[in-house]
Design a protein around this motif. Structure first.
Motif, PDB file in Angstrom:
ATOM      1  N   SER A 101       0.832  -1.206   0.000  1.00  0.00           N
ATOM      2  CA  SER A 101       0.000   0.000   0.000  1.00  0.00           C
ATOM      3  C   SER A 101       0.865   1.253   0.000  1.00  0.00           C
ATOM      4  CB  SER A 101      -0.926   0.008   1.216  1.00  0.00           C
ATOM      5  OG  SER A 101      -1.882  -1.030   1.130  1.00  0.00           O
ATOM      6  N   ALA A 102       1.936   1.228   0.800  1.00  0.00           N
ATOM      7  CA  ALA A 102       2.837   2.378   0.853  1.00  0.00           C
ATOM      8  C   ALA A 102       3.519   2.596  -0.499  1.00  0.00           C
ATOM      9  CB  ALA A 102       3.876   2.174   1.952  1.00  0.00           C
ATOM     10  N   PHE A 103       3.934   1.507  -1.148  1.00  0.00           N
ATOM     11  CA  PHE A 103       4.588   1.601  -2.459  1.00  0.00           C
ATOM     12  C   PHE A 103       3.627   2.147  -3.510  1.00  0.00           C
ATOM     13  CE2 PHE A 103       5.318  -0.496  -6.579  1.00  0.00           C
ATOM     14  CZ  PHE A 103       6.587  -0.023  -6.882  1.00  0.00           C
ATOM     15  N   LEU A 104       2.440   1.580  -3.585  1.00  0.00           N
ATOM     16  CA  LEU A 104       1.472   2.009  -4.589  1.00  0.00           C
ATOM     17  C   LEU A 104       0.996   3.435  -4.334  1.00  0.00           C
ATOM     18  CD1 LEU A 104      -0.537  -1.322  -4.776  1.00  0.00           C
ATOM     19  CD2 LEU A 104       0.989  -0.422  -6.540  1.00  0.00           C
ATOM     20  N   GLY A 105       0.848   3.787  -3.050  1.00  0.00           N
ATOM     21  CA  GLY A 105       0.458   5.149  -2.719  1.00  0.00           C
ATOM     22  C   GLY A 105       1.509   6.158  -3.135  1.00  0.00           C
ATOM     23  N   ARG A 106       2.789   5.785  -2.966  1.00  0.00           N
ATOM     24  CA  ARG A 106       3.864   6.691  -3.373  1.00  0.00           C
ATOM     25  C   ARG A 106       3.893   6.852  -4.884  1.00  0.00           C
ATOM     26  NH1 ARG A 106       6.230  11.212  -2.178  1.00  0.00           N
ATOM     27  NH2 ARG A 106       8.484  11.289  -2.663  1.00  0.00           N
ATOM     28  N   LEU A 107       3.678   5.777  -5.640  1.00  0.00           N
ATOM     29  CA  LEU A 107       3.596   5.897  -7.098  1.00  0.00           C
ATOM     30  C   LEU A 107       2.509   6.877  -7.502  1.00  0.00           C
ATOM     31  CD1 LEU A 107       3.928   2.219  -8.436  1.00  0.00           C
ATOM     32  CD2 LEU A 107       5.621   4.050  -8.596  1.00  0.00           C
ATOM     33  N   THR A 108       1.351   6.763  -6.852  1.00  0.00           N
ATOM     34  CA  THR A 108       0.235   7.653  -7.170  1.00  0.00           C
ATOM     35  C   THR A 108       0.583   9.098  -6.862  1.00  0.00           C
ATOM     36  OG1 THR A 108      -1.376   5.889  -6.754  1.00  0.00           O
ATOM     37  CG2 THR A 108      -2.200   8.151  -6.674  1.00  0.00           C
ATOM     38  N   SER A 109       1.206   9.317  -5.713  1.00  0.00           N
ATOM     39  CA  SER A 109       1.557  10.690  -5.328  1.00  0.00           C
ATOM     40  C   SER A 109       2.588  11.296  -6.275  1.00  0.00           C
ATOM     41  CB  SER A 109       2.068  10.727  -3.892  1.00  0.00           C
ATOM     42  OG  SER A 109       3.359  10.145  -3.793  1.00  0.00           O
ATOM     43  N   LEU A 110       3.380  10.455  -6.936  1.00  0.00           N
ATOM     44  CA  LEU A 110       4.370  10.924  -7.902  1.00  0.00           C
ATOM     45  C   LEU A 110       3.771  11.107  -9.295  1.00  0.00           C
ATOM     46  CD1 LEU A 110       7.399   8.689  -6.828  1.00  0.00           C
ATOM     47  CD2 LEU A 110       7.203  11.160  -6.528  1.00  0.00           C
ATOM     48  N   GLY A 111       2.480  10.821  -9.421  1.00  0.00           N
ATOM     49  CA  GLY A 111       1.803  11.007 -10.698  1.00  0.00           C
ATOM     50  C   GLY A 111       1.884   9.831 -11.641  1.00  0.00           C
ATOM     51  N   HIS A 112       2.253   8.642 -11.127  1.00  0.00           N
ATOM     52  CA  HIS A 112       2.371   7.448 -11.959  1.00  0.00           C
ATOM     53  C   HIS A 112       1.642   6.278 -11.304  1.00  0.00           C
ATOM     54  CE1 HIS A 112       5.305   9.427 -14.544  1.00  0.00           C
ATOM     55  NE2 HIS A 112       5.929   9.817 -13.448  1.00  0.00           N
ATOM     56  N   PRO A 113       0.329   6.348 -11.212  1.00  0.00           N
ATOM     57  CA  PRO A 113      -0.401   5.262 -10.541  1.00  0.00           C
ATOM     58  C   PRO A 113      -0.286   3.950 -11.302  1.00  0.00           C
ATOM     59  CG  PRO A 113      -1.909   6.722 -11.707  1.00  0.00           C
ATOM     60  CD  PRO A 113      -0.562   7.390 -11.744  1.00  0.00           C
ATOM     61  N   CYS A 114      -0.255   2.876 -10.543  1.00  0.00           N
ATOM     62  CA  CYS A 114      -0.233   1.543 -11.141  1.00  0.00           C
ATOM     63  C   CYS A 114      -1.608   1.225 -11.712  1.00  0.00           C
ATOM     64  CB  CYS A 114       0.145   0.525 -10.070  1.00  0.00           C
ATOM     65  SG  CYS A 114       0.147  -1.185 -10.626  1.00  0.00           S
ATOM     66  N   ARG A 115      -1.665   0.656 -12.923  1.00  0.00           N
ATOM     67  CA  ARG A 115      -2.937   0.326 -13.571  1.00  0.00           C
ATOM     68  C   ARG A 115      -3.335  -1.130 -13.384  1.00  0.00           C
ATOM     69  NH1 ARG A 115      -4.782   5.237 -13.515  1.00  0.00           N
ATOM     70  NH2 ARG A 115      -3.569   6.699 -14.802  1.00  0.00           N
ATOM     71  N   ARG A 116      -2.319  -1.996 -13.305  1.00  0.00           N
ATOM     72  CA  ARG A 116      -2.567  -3.426 -13.092  1.00  0.00           C
ATOM     73  C   ARG A 116      -1.578  -3.936 -12.056  1.00  0.00           C
ATOM     74  NH1 ARG A 116      -5.052  -6.644 -17.240  1.00  0.00           N
ATOM     75  NH2 ARG A 116      -3.556  -8.281 -16.778  1.00  0.00           N
ATOM     76  N   TYR A 117      -2.082  -4.735 -11.127  1.00  0.00           N
ATOM     77  CA  TYR A 117      -1.240  -5.220 -10.034  1.00  0.00           C
ATOM     78  C   TYR A 117      -1.474  -6.711  -9.857  1.00  0.00           C
ATOM     79  CZ  TYR A 117       0.422  -6.047  -5.263  1.00  0.00           C
ATOM     80  OH  TYR A 117       1.056  -6.551  -4.161  1.00  0.00           O
ATOM     81  N   LEU A 118      -0.359  -7.454  -9.754  1.00  0.00           N
ATOM     82  CA  LEU A 118      -0.416  -8.894  -9.533  1.00  0.00           C
ATOM     83  C   LEU A 118       0.391  -9.226  -8.284  1.00  0.00           C
ATOM     84  CD1 LEU A 118      -1.126 -11.797 -10.557  1.00  0.00           C
ATOM     85  CD2 LEU A 118       1.078 -11.750 -11.763  1.00  0.00           C
ATOM     86  N   ALA A 119      -0.249  -9.832  -7.302  1.00  0.00           N
ATOM     87  CA  ALA A 119       0.426 -10.272  -6.083  1.00  0.00           C
ATOM     88  C   ALA A 119       0.848 -11.723  -6.257  1.00  0.00           C
ATOM     89  CB  ALA A 119      -0.500 -10.125  -4.879  1.00  0.00           C
ATOM     90  N   LEU A 120       2.106 -12.026  -5.931  1.00  0.00           N
ATOM     91  CA  LEU A 120       2.670 -13.363  -6.091  1.00  0.00           C
ATOM     92  C   LEU A 120       3.234 -13.833  -4.760  1.00  0.00           C
ATOM     93  CD1 LEU A 120       4.578 -12.302  -9.272  1.00  0.00           C
ATOM     94  CD2 LEU A 120       2.816 -14.067  -9.325  1.00  0.00           C
ATOM     95  N   ASP A 121       2.845 -15.024  -4.335  1.00  0.00           N
ATOM     96  CA  ASP A 121       3.329 -15.520  -3.050  1.00  0.00           C
ATOM     97  C   ASP A 121       3.174 -17.025  -2.977  1.00  0.00           C
ATOM     98  OD1 ASP A 121       3.165 -15.949   0.140  1.00  0.00           O
ATOM     99  OD2 ASP A 121       4.079 -14.010  -0.258  1.00  0.00           O
TER     100      ASP A 121
END
Length: 304
Positions: free
Chosen positions: A84-104
């Protein structure tokens, strides 16, 4: 109730306990996913999330083609807090993630993480997941999920590399699962000369961490009352060991008093060593930058 996600997981964990070294991935699967979630929301763990902003900034600094069409495949999202912190920072920098895949490795922990990341779906980001044991080999999960050809695929590997048994082989498995030109963002905790053991071990001396580390052994049938737990700092690695106070039966085998099971490890890396491991695994390094304070190294690389 303590449990494993499958009988295969259970058999492998039992065999590992008998030989005294259970891979850390089992501390995130089954019922252990819930104890990890509790630990990851504690103060001791939250202090480890600072690197997320530097990972986002390192990615944007690459300024590659298609940076506004980000697709992120994250390995080891944990409970989704750091993600959440990583994706939020991308958004605040003006480059929001459009597709996200979690792998575990853990389907249970993936469900926890994706539920926490659902708020980004409301902002136009799709959230998907795929089970992948990155230590076992390559996977076609990213390729099947891959969006349109010109999207930027970013494989984010946070501090997970410090937990695996064979870092270079694991990085090679990831490389074999991506395409030429895909981007890897890797952050690791840096080994610093003269670090005091008490300072390093402080975040690991909580009840929440003990519960998270021991949960796979409880799922296997051992009793918490029969276990001591010891954390150590040696050779730039934090290790956690369970020690049997008295003999115990485990799936037909008898473990003697004093039997030790390493159930946690977290490596700190030297700059040159981790850079060499990334290169040896087939990656071309674009940049390697220390985060302010020198506690983390963030590497961006692309497949050759």
């Amino acid at each position: 109730m303590s449990h494993f996600e499958s009988d295969r997981h259970r058999r492998a964990a039992l065999a590992a306990i008998r030989v005294g070294r259970i891979p850390l991935k089992y501390a995130y699967a089954g019922s252990a996913a819930y104890t990890h979630d509790a630990y990851a929301r504690s103060g001791g763990y939250l202090s480890m999330l600072a690197s997320a902003r530097y990972e986002a900034e390192a990615l944007i600094a690459t300024r590659g083609p298609g940076v506004d069409r980000l697709a992120v495949a994250e390995i080891g999202p944990g409970n989704g807090g750091r993600s959440s912190a990583f994706l939020g920072r991308l958004t605040s920098l003006g480059h929001p993630c459009r597709r996200y895949l979690a792998l575990d490795f853990s389907a249970t922990l993936l469900a926890i993480a994706c539920a926490r990341l659902a708020r980004f779906a409301g902002a136009g980001m799709s959230v998907d997941s795929h089970v992948w044991d990155i230590e076992a080999g390559a996977s076609g999960g990213v390729e099947r999920w891959r969006p349109e050809r010109d999207a930027v695929i970013v494989c984010l590997l946070g501090h997970t590399l410090g937990n695996v048994e064979r870092p270079t082989a694991t990085l090679a498995n990831i490389r074999a699962s991506l395409r030429r030109g895909d981007v890897l963002v890797l952050s690791v905790v840096v080994a610093r000369p003269g670090e005091a053991a008490d300072e390093v071990l402080a975040p690991y001396r909580s009840r929440q961490f003990r519960d998270a580390a021991l949960e796979p052994l409880l799922a296997a049938g051992l009793s918490d009352a029969d276990l001591d737990f010891v954390v150590r700092w040696h050779d730039a690695t934090v290790t956690g060991e369970a020690v049997l106070r008295r003999p115990a039966a485990l799936d037909g085998a008898c473990l003697p008093a004093g039997h030790r099971v390493r159930c946690f490890q977290s490596r700190r890396f030297h700059h040159l060593d981790v850079i060499a491991a990334v290169r040896d695994a087939g990656w071309h390094i674009r940049d390697a930058a220390s985060a302010p304070g020198g506690n983390h190294l963030v590497i961006t690389a692309s497949g050759e």
